[in-house]
Design an enzyme around this catalytic site. Structure first.
Site, PDB file in Angstrom:
ATOM      1  N   VAL A  49      42.015  -5.737 -18.116  1.00  0.00           N
ATOM      2  CA  VAL A  49      42.936  -6.614 -18.859  1.00  0.00           C
ATOM      3  C   VAL A  49      43.725  -7.461 -17.868  1.00  0.00           C
ATOM      4  CG1 VAL A  49      44.766  -6.727 -20.592  1.00  0.00           C
ATOM      5  CG2 VAL A  49      43.253  -4.743 -20.543  1.00  0.00           C
ATOM      6  N   VAL A  67      32.264 -10.964 -10.695  1.00  0.00           N
ATOM      7  CA  VAL A  67      33.265  -9.988 -10.232  1.00  0.00           C
ATOM      8  C   VAL A  67      32.737  -9.197  -9.032  1.00  0.00           C
ATOM      9  CG1 VAL A  67      34.729  -8.034 -10.894  1.00  0.00           C
ATOM     10  CG2 VAL A  67      34.216  -9.820 -12.580  1.00  0.00           C
ATOM     11  N   LYS A  83      40.919  -6.168 -25.152  1.00  0.00           N
ATOM     12  CA  LYS A  83      42.033  -6.005 -24.202  1.00  0.00           C
ATOM     13  C   LYS A  83      43.292  -5.542 -24.926  1.00  0.00           C
ATOM     14  CE  LYS A  83      40.206  -9.554 -21.106  1.00  0.00           C
ATOM     15  NZ  LYS A  83      40.157 -10.996 -20.885  1.00  0.00           N
ATOM     16  N   GLU A 104      42.110  -1.165 -14.026  1.00  0.00           N
ATOM     17  CA  GLU A 104      43.155  -2.198 -13.926  1.00  0.00           C
ATOM     18  C   GLU A 104      42.598  -3.595 -14.216  1.00  0.00           C
ATOM     19  OE1 GLU A 104      46.723  -1.672 -13.077  1.00  0.00           O
ATOM     20  OE2 GLU A 104      46.451  -3.586 -14.087  1.00  0.00           O
TER      21      GLU A 104
HETATM   22  P1  NAP Z   1      28.022 -11.390 -14.383  1.00  0.00           P
HETATM   23  O1  NAP Z   1      28.435 -12.503 -13.487  1.00  0.00           O
HETATM   24  O2  NAP Z   1      27.104 -11.677 -15.512  1.00  0.00           O
HETATM   25  O3  NAP Z   1      27.374 -10.262 -13.447  1.00  0.00           O
HETATM   26  C1  NAP Z   1      26.737  -9.137 -13.955  1.00  0.00           C
HETATM   27  C2  NAP Z   1      26.028  -8.425 -12.806  1.00  0.00           C
HETATM   28  O4  NAP Z   1      25.480  -7.215 -13.283  1.00  0.00           O
HETATM   29  C3  NAP Z   1      24.869  -9.211 -12.194  1.00  0.00           C
HETATM   30  O5  NAP Z   1      24.830  -9.002 -10.809  1.00  0.00           O
HETATM   31  C4  NAP Z   1      23.624  -8.602 -12.852  1.00  0.00           C
HETATM   32  O6  NAP Z   1      22.474  -8.626 -12.017  1.00  0.00           O
HETATM   33  C5  NAP Z   1      24.066  -7.173 -13.050  1.00  0.00           C
HETATM   34  N1  NAP Z   1      23.468  -6.562 -14.230  1.00  0.00           N
HETATM   35  C6  NAP Z   1      23.688  -6.907 -15.530  1.00  0.00           C
HETATM   36  N2  NAP Z   1      22.973  -6.096 -16.340  1.00  0.00           N
HETATM   37  C7  NAP Z   1      22.300  -5.244 -15.545  1.00  0.00           C
HETATM   38  C8  NAP Z   1      21.404  -4.176 -15.783  1.00  0.00           C
HETATM   39  N3  NAP Z   1      21.042  -3.854 -17.023  1.00  0.00           N
HETATM   40  N4  NAP Z   1      20.901  -3.508 -14.734  1.00  0.00           N
HETATM   41  C9  NAP Z   1      21.247  -3.839 -13.467  1.00  0.00           C
HETATM   42  N5  NAP Z   1      22.118  -4.854 -13.174  1.00  0.00           N
HETATM   43  C10 NAP Z   1      22.624  -5.526 -14.197  1.00  0.00           C
HETATM   44  O7  NAP Z   1      29.301 -10.677 -15.019  1.00  0.00           O
HETATM   45  P2  NAP Z   1      30.803 -10.723 -14.480  1.00  0.00           P
HETATM   46  O8  NAP Z   1      31.477 -11.956 -14.952  1.00  0.00           O
HETATM   47  O9  NAP Z   1      30.829 -10.385 -13.046  1.00  0.00           O
HETATM   48  O10 NAP Z   1      31.451  -9.540 -15.353  1.00  0.00           O
HETATM   49  C11 NAP Z   1      31.174  -8.182 -15.069  1.00  0.00           C
HETATM   50  C12 NAP Z   1      32.119  -7.308 -15.868  1.00  0.00           C
HETATM   51  O11 NAP Z   1      33.479  -7.594 -15.518  1.00  0.00           O
HETATM   52  C13 NAP Z   1      32.047  -7.478 -17.377  1.00  0.00           C
HETATM   53  O12 NAP Z   1      32.307  -6.241 -17.992  1.00  0.00           O
HETATM   54  C14 NAP Z   1      33.200  -8.450 -17.670  1.00  0.00           C
HETATM   55  O13 NAP Z   1      33.682  -8.328 -18.999  1.00  0.00           O
HETATM   56  C15 NAP Z   1      34.221  -7.961 -16.677  1.00  0.00           C
HETATM   57  N6  NAP Z   1      35.224  -8.936 -16.266  1.00  0.00           N
HETATM   58  C16 NAP Z   1      34.861 -10.187 -15.902  1.00  0.00           C
HETATM   59  C17 NAP Z   1      35.828 -11.078 -15.447  1.00  0.00           C
HETATM   60  C18 NAP Z   1      35.475 -12.474 -15.038  1.00  0.00           C
HETATM   61  O14 NAP Z   1      36.401 -13.260 -14.766  1.00  0.00           O
HETATM   62  N7  NAP Z   1      34.201 -12.834 -14.955  1.00  0.00           N
HETATM   63  C19 NAP Z   1      37.164 -10.678 -15.386  1.00  0.00           C
HETATM   64  C20 NAP Z   1      37.508  -9.362 -15.783  1.00  0.00           C
HETATM   65  C21 NAP Z   1      36.530  -8.517 -16.201  1.00  0.00           C
HETATM   66  P3  NAP Z   1      21.793 -10.006 -11.545  1.00  0.00           P
HETATM   67  O15 NAP Z   1      22.800 -10.641 -10.628  1.00  0.00           O
HETATM   68  O16 NAP Z   1      20.555  -9.611 -10.859  1.00  0.00           O
HETATM   69  O17 NAP Z   1      21.572 -10.809 -12.791  1.00  0.00           O
HETATM   70  N1  HSE Z   2      36.007 -13.590 -20.189  1.00  0.00           N
HETATM   71  C1  HSE Z   2      37.263 -13.047 -19.811  1.00  0.00           C
HETATM   72  C2  HSE Z   2      38.338 -14.087 -19.957  1.00  0.00           C
HETATM   73  C3  HSE Z   2      37.195 -12.570 -18.384  1.00  0.00           C
HETATM   74  O1  HSE Z   2      38.003 -15.260 -20.072  1.00  0.00           O
HETATM   75  O2  HSE Z   2      39.515 -13.740 -19.986  1.00  0.00           O
HETATM   76  C4  HSE Z   2      38.424 -11.810 -17.959  1.00  0.00           C
HETATM   77  O3  HSE Z   2      38.517 -10.597 -18.626  1.00  0.00           O
END
Ligand code: NAP
Ligand code: HSE
Length: 430
Positions: free
Chosen positions: A134, A16, A207, A131
């Site tokens: 969810v 993200v 969500k 926003e």
């Molecule tokens: P991700 O790809 O695992 O990225 C997490 C990021 O946070 C990485 O850059 C990581 O650093 C950093 N990080 C994690 N723990 C940390 C810590 N303790 N200290 C400092 N940095 C830290 O996760 P993501 O998919 O982007 O998701 C992020 C959030 O958005 C989550 O809450 C998820 O539920 C939400 N979300 C995700 C999506 C989706 O489609 N992926 C959609 C909606 C919401 P490094 O890069 O150095 O490892």
């Molecule tokens: N892991 C979540 C999904 C990311 O698959 O819907 C979006 O919130």
């Protein structure tokens, strides 16, 4: 004082976060034009500053020290896209206490501590925007808080987890095995860091808690949501369901009646004629039913880097507008009451059941008797396949209380002719 530049600090640069940086960079001029100020990302906190990034980023922006963002007085908006609950909750609290606006995509955190964090925000004249928490890029939180605010919401139901919808689509359309489809969803960045949150339905329940709290103006306790995931859904059931005219989807559902709220997340066989049956891959779709507006459907990409970044960046722009126009607070949440919740055993469902029985006379009759004793009426019963000794039986019930169905299953399990109960899924009425 007119602010020419509004500074953003980010916590996280993963799926993200990279999307957020990309959108802010590639649409920078567009956003500046709309906002009348320039957004500048000043610092980004990551776990590993030396990691190769999939997005172009000036290495001097990266730090592994959260205080570089949280305690920098020049940073106005903190964007939390790192995930996690306990540590993140403290970081967001500190950001709010330091007078910053917060934007987050973190549904796990909001479902558990959202009300507390909003209180901290209010106490410091700031706000939290969520926003993206969810439905990824689908506008849902603002429509609920604003556009539909005059309605009494009667029900909401939808597909709100992209990973499980991707897996179920790939299993049903491409015949892929569960593990293969899951690996693809992870590679595409849809799945949570711990994918069991997606697979076991927890992500959808977080969500649903956020949506239902806004829809019904009630605090939602996660323990009050009935949750089942998709790990027990077998390719065989998806194929049988298709033969019977259904698609299998993980649905989140909430409704209010005179006795309270019904809150549930579980796989459902949906008639192929229903619009939700056509929602595929990482797409999400949510139906809301309001007493004035009637039914409204929201549809779009519910997960992934750029769709989610679209919602995060819109929140950043909203926060920046508040800063630019010196609007304090801006919290527009509902007033949360505590509505009663109807336990799952008292709710009514139709069921799909697959079982294996000894291939001998009288088995159908004894099944019918067991269901009859528990006042469960059958919609269809089919013998799917039999070898020399075993018959596979698939049946669908009419609507029945969950408690009565459980009673019938207990009786059926104890019958000597029944070899195994292989699958129990719920069915949406046609
Ligand atoms: P991700 O790809 O695992 O990225 C997490 C990021 O946070 C990485 O850059 C990581 O650093 C950093 N990080 C994690 N723990 C940390 C810590 N303790 N200290 C400092 N940095 C830290 O996760 P993501 O998919 O982007 O998701 C992020 C959030 O958005 C989550 O809450 C998820 O539920 C939400 N979300 C995700 C999506 C989706 O489609 N992926 C959609 C909606 C919401 P490094 O890069 O150095 O490892
Ligand atoms: N892991 C979540 C999904 C990311 O698959 O819907 C979006 O919130």
């Amino acid at each position: 004082m007119d602010r020419k530049v509004i500074r953003v600090g980010m916590l996280g640069l993963g799926t993200v976060g990279s999307g957020v940086l990309q959108v802010l960079t590639q649409n920078g001029e567009e956003i500046t034009g709309k906002l009348g100020s320039r957004l500048e990302v000043k610092k980004i906190v990551v776990r590993d500053v030396s990691k190769k990034r999939g997005v172009g980023v000036d290495p001097s922006l990266l730090t592994d020290k959260p205080e570089d963002v949280l305690d920098d007085p020049e940073i106005d908006i903190v964007v939390e896209v790192m995930g996690g609950v306990e540590e993140t909750r403290h970081l967001i609290t500190r950001a709010l206490e330091n007078g910053k606006y917060v934007v987050t995509a973190n549904k796990d955190l909001l479902a558990q501590y959202g009300a507390d964090l909003l209180q901290v925000a209010g106490a410091h004249g700031k706000n939290i925007y969520y926003e993206a928490s969810v439905g990824g890029g689908i506008p849902l939180i603002r429509p609920l808080k604003r556009c539909l605010a005059a309605n009494r919401i009667l029900s909401l139901r939808g597909i709100i987890n992209g990973t499980t919808n991707y897996i179920l689509t790939q299993m049903s359309r491409e015949g892929k095995e569960f593990e293969e489809a899951l690996s693809e969803a992870q590679a595409k960045g849809f799945a949570e860091a711990d994918p069991s949150s997606d697979l076991e339905g927890r992500d959808a329940s977080y969500k649903l808690a956020i949506l239902a709290s806004l829809a019904f103006s009630s605090r939602i306790n996660l323990a009050d949501i009935y949750v089942e995931g998709i790990s027990e859904v077998k390719l065989r059931d998806i194929r049988y369901a298709a033969e019977l005219g259904y698609a299998v989807k993980l649905l989140a559902m909430a409704e209010e009646n005179d006795h309270g709220l019904k809150l549930r997340v579980h796989p459902v066989l949906i008639p192929l004629t229903h619009p939700l049956a056509a929602v595929s891959n990482e797409f999400n779709a949510i139906f809301l039913n309001g007493d004035a507006v009637g039914e409204v459907m929201f549809y779009g990409r519910g997960a992934g880097s750029l769709p989610t970044a679209s919602a995060v960046c819109a929140d950043i722009i909203d926060a920046a507008r508040n800063i630019k126009h010196q609007v304090e607070n801006g919290i527009v949440e509902a007033t949360f009451g505590e509505k009663p919740v109807i336990p799952i055993a008292e709710q009514v469902s139709c069921f799909y059941l697959r079982l294996k029985a000894k291939d001998q006379p009288g088995v159908f009759a004894s099944l019918a008797t067991a269901f009859g004793d528990a006042r469960v009426s059958l919609d269809m019963i089919i013998q799917k396949r039999s070898d020399a000794e075993t018959a596979e039986i698939v049946l669908v019930t009419h609507g029945v209380s969950e408690g009565s169905f459980g009673q019938a299953i207990a009786e059926i399990k104890a019958m000597p002719a029944i070899k195994s109960i292989n699958s129990i899924l719920r069915v949406m009425e046609r």
